[in-house]
Design a protein around this motif. Structure first.
Motif, mmCIF file in Angstrom:
data_model
loop_
_atom_site.group_PDB
_atom_site.id
_atom_site.type_symbol
_atom_site.label_atom_id
_atom_site.label_comp_id
_atom_site.label_asym_id
_atom_site.label_seq_id
_atom_site.Cartn_x
_atom_site.Cartn_y
_atom_site.Cartn_z
ATOM 1 N N LEU A 1 0.837 -1.209 0.000
ATOM 2 C CA LEU A 1 0.000 0.000 0.000
ATOM 3 C C LEU A 1 0.872 1.260 0.000
ATOM 4 O O LEU A 1 0.582 2.236 -0.708
ATOM 5 C CB LEU A 1 -0.935 -0.001 1.214
ATOM 6 N N ILE A 2 1.942 1.223 0.788
ATOM 7 C CA ILE A 2 2.840 2.391 0.892
ATOM 8 C C ILE A 2 3.489 2.667 -0.468
ATOM 9 O O ILE A 2 3.531 3.817 -0.939
ATOM 10 C CB ILE A 2 3.902 2.126 1.995
ATOM 11 N N THR A 3 3.956 1.614 -1.128
ATOM 12 C CA THR A 3 4.592 1.765 -2.445
ATOM 13 C C THR A 3 3.583 2.323 -3.453
ATOM 14 O O THR A 3 3.899 3.217 -4.237
ATOM 15 C CB THR A 3 5.117 0.387 -2.930
ATOM 16 N N ALA A 4 2.358 1.809 -3.412
ATOM 17 C CA ALA A 4 1.328 2.263 -4.362
ATOM 18 C C ALA A 4 1.009 3.740 -4.146
ATOM 19 O O ALA A 4 0.867 4.508 -5.103
ATOM 20 C CB ALA A 4 0.063 1.418 -4.188
ATOM 21 N N ALA A 5 0.914 4.158 -2.884
ATOM 22 C CA ALA A 5 0.593 5.562 -2.594
ATOM 23 C C ALA A 5 1.702 6.478 -3.096
ATOM 24 O O ALA A 5 1.440 7.503 -3.732
ATOM 25 C CB ALA A 5 0.381 5.744 -1.086
ATOM 26 N N ARG A 6 2.943 6.109 -2.820
ATOM 27 C CA ARG A 6 4.072 6.946 -3.263
ATOM 28 C C ARG A 6 4.089 7.032 -4.786
ATOM 29 O O ARG A 6 4.275 8.117 -5.356
ATOM 30 C CB ARG A 6 5.388 6.367 -2.760
ATOM 31 N N ALA A 7 3.885 5.890 -5.460
ATOM 32 C CA ALA A 7 3.942 5.878 -6.929
ATOM 33 C C ALA A 7 2.827 6.733 -7.529
ATOM 34 O O ALA A 7 2.971 7.275 -8.626
ATOM 35 C CB ALA A 7 3.846 4.437 -7.437
ATOM 36 N N ALA A 8 1.709 6.877 -6.805
ATOM 37 C CA ALA A 8 0.570 7.651 -7.327
ATOM 38 C C ALA A 8 0.673 9.131 -6.958
ATOM 39 O O ALA A 8 -0.259 9.890 -7.203
ATOM 40 C CB ALA A 8 -0.736 7.060 -6.812
ATOM 41 N N GLY A 9 1.780 9.526 -6.328
ATOM 42 C CA GLY A 9 1.984 10.955 -6.092
ATOM 43 C C GLY A 9 1.936 11.398 -4.642
ATOM 44 O O GLY A 9 2.042 12.597 -4.370
ATOM 45 N N ALA A 10 1.785 10.474 -3.682
ATOM 46 C CA ALA A 10 1.810 10.883 -2.274
ATOM 47 C C ALA A 10 3.195 11.446 -1.940
ATOM 48 O O ALA A 10 4.208 10.998 -2.492
ATOM 49 C CB ALA A 10 1.487 9.698 -1.370
ATOM 50 N N LEU A 11 3.228 12.405 -1.019
ATOM 51 C CA LEU A 11 4.510 13.008 -0.625
ATOM 52 C C LEU A 11 5.300 12.077 0.288
ATOM 53 O O LEU A 11 6.507 12.249 0.454
ATOM 54 C CB LEU A 11 4.255 14.333 0.101
ATOM 55 N N GLY A 12 4.624 11.120 0.900
ATOM 56 C CA GLY A 12 5.274 10.162 1.789
ATOM 57 C C GLY A 12 4.206 9.251 2.356
ATOM 58 O O GLY A 12 3.021 9.600 2.320
ATOM 59 N N ALA A 13 4.620 8.097 2.860
ATOM 60 C CA ALA A 13 3.627 7.162 3.418
ATOM 61 C C ALA A 13 4.288 6.270 4.452
ATOM 62 O O ALA A 13 5.498 5.997 4.381
ATOM 63 C CB ALA A 13 2.996 6.324 2.307
#
Ligand code: PMV
Length: 325
Positions: free
Chosen positions: A273-285
């Motif tokens: 989930l963390i990798t997916a969020a970062r790849a979709a543009g999250a600033l950090g997770a």
């Protein structure tokens, strides 16, 4: 953040008044686990999900009935075991306020907070309950009082919790927390938007806290160094939040996650989930709470919210809650 009074006294029927009270869910922003060892942590209420308690009168002599449909509880207070957390809280508050031990009340508890996901569902139910009993008896409960009673119920679930969950839920605002010290509520310079994604894997906080303790006992120097590093991340995160530097907060989420993985409390589903969020543009997770399951949080700038939400769901999240503080 809602600033509405969480207590309502309905007096439309003067002989059968109903009192309701509520409390929010929560997430730990940074600093979990190290907070148990005296380092600071930051926690934030999540008002998108809430627990509520409603008290109504029963017939004279009927006694107190606890009803919590979400957890399948329907039990007279006198029949509830000593270690049933909601019964424990009820008894403690009634005793503290000098009220009858078995009042003729129905106490109904409801919650939209996912159970066993690390969003504080148990603590929020207890907090709503404490507030409702105080209000029904004509008293106002301070956040400190609510926090103290909720802590007693948290001990049943978690053994020796740091106290951060009951504190943030009782105060209902972002807090800087150090175990054993009064919390410091604070305000972000620029609003932070978080996507909170539920892995669907149960979060065994008691187990992860126990495993970290065993690791610390076996190798105290290494664990103290990791806890110090997490403490430094938390201090830096507070500074970044206070000056509104969101990219820095995102990087600090990532640093905190790397340290939590070293402590052994991450899990493949959380990393996915963390990798997916970062790849979709999250600033950090990072994961939030005890770990191994439960929720991850991703810091997101508003234009990226829908992309991050979709990526999290595609990566297996059961539910995504978006909150801003
Ligand atoms: O699993 P949660 O969200 O209840 O968080 C527990 C936080 C810990 O730091 C892991 C334990 C504690 O007591 O502070």
């Amino acid at each position: 953040m809602s600033t509405a009074c969480p207590i309502t006294r309905h007096t439309s029927c003067s002989t059968h008044p109903m009192t309701t009270a509520s409390a929010p869910g929560k997430i730990i922003l940074v600093g979990e686990h190290a907070v148990v060892y005296g380092r600071p942590a930051i926690a934030v209420p999540v008002w998108q999900v809430t627990a509520s308690a409603a008290i109504t009168a029963r017939a004279p002599g009927a006694g107190c009935l606890l009803v919590a449909p979400d957890i399948g509880l329907r039990q007279p207070l006198v029949a509830a075991p000593a270690d049933e957390p909601l019964a424990l809280v009820t008894r403690l508050v009634l005793t503290a306020l000098g009220a009858p031990a078995n009042p003729d009340w129905q106490i109904e508890l409801r919650s939209t907070i996912p159970i066993a996901g690390g969003l504080g569902s148990g603590a929020a139910l207890s907090a709503a309950l404490v507030r409702a009993i105080f209000a029904h008896l004509g008293h106002a409960a301070s956040p400190e009082e609510v926090s103290q009673f909720v802590y007693e119920s948290e001990r049943l679930y978690h053994g020796a919790p740091s106290g951060i969950d009951n504190t943030v839920i009782a105060f209902g605002q972002p807090i800087w927390f150090v175990k054993g010290e009064p919390p410091t509520p604070f305000v972000a310079q620029r609003p932070l938007t978080l996507a909170i994604a539920d892995s669907g894997v149960p979060a065994p906080t008691k187990e992860t806290v126990g495993d970290v303790r065993r690791g610390w006992l076996a190798n105290p120097a290494q664990y103290e160094a990791w806890f110090d590093a997490i403490g430094a991340v938390v201090h830096a995160a507070r500074r970044a939040i206070e000056v509104g530097d969101l990219p820095a907060v995102g990087r600090l989420f990532d640093d905190n996650q790397a340290l939590l993985a070293r402590l052994g409390v991450s899990a493949p589903q959380l990393e996915q989930l963390i990798t997916a969020a970062r790849a979709a543009g999250a600033l950090g997770a990072k994961l939030s709470g005890g770990g191994r399951g439960g929720n991850i949080i991703a810091l997101v700038e508003p234009p990226a919210i829908e992309a991050v939400r979709a990526a999290l769901l595609a990566a297996g999240a059961r539910r995504v809650i978006v909150t801003t503080f």
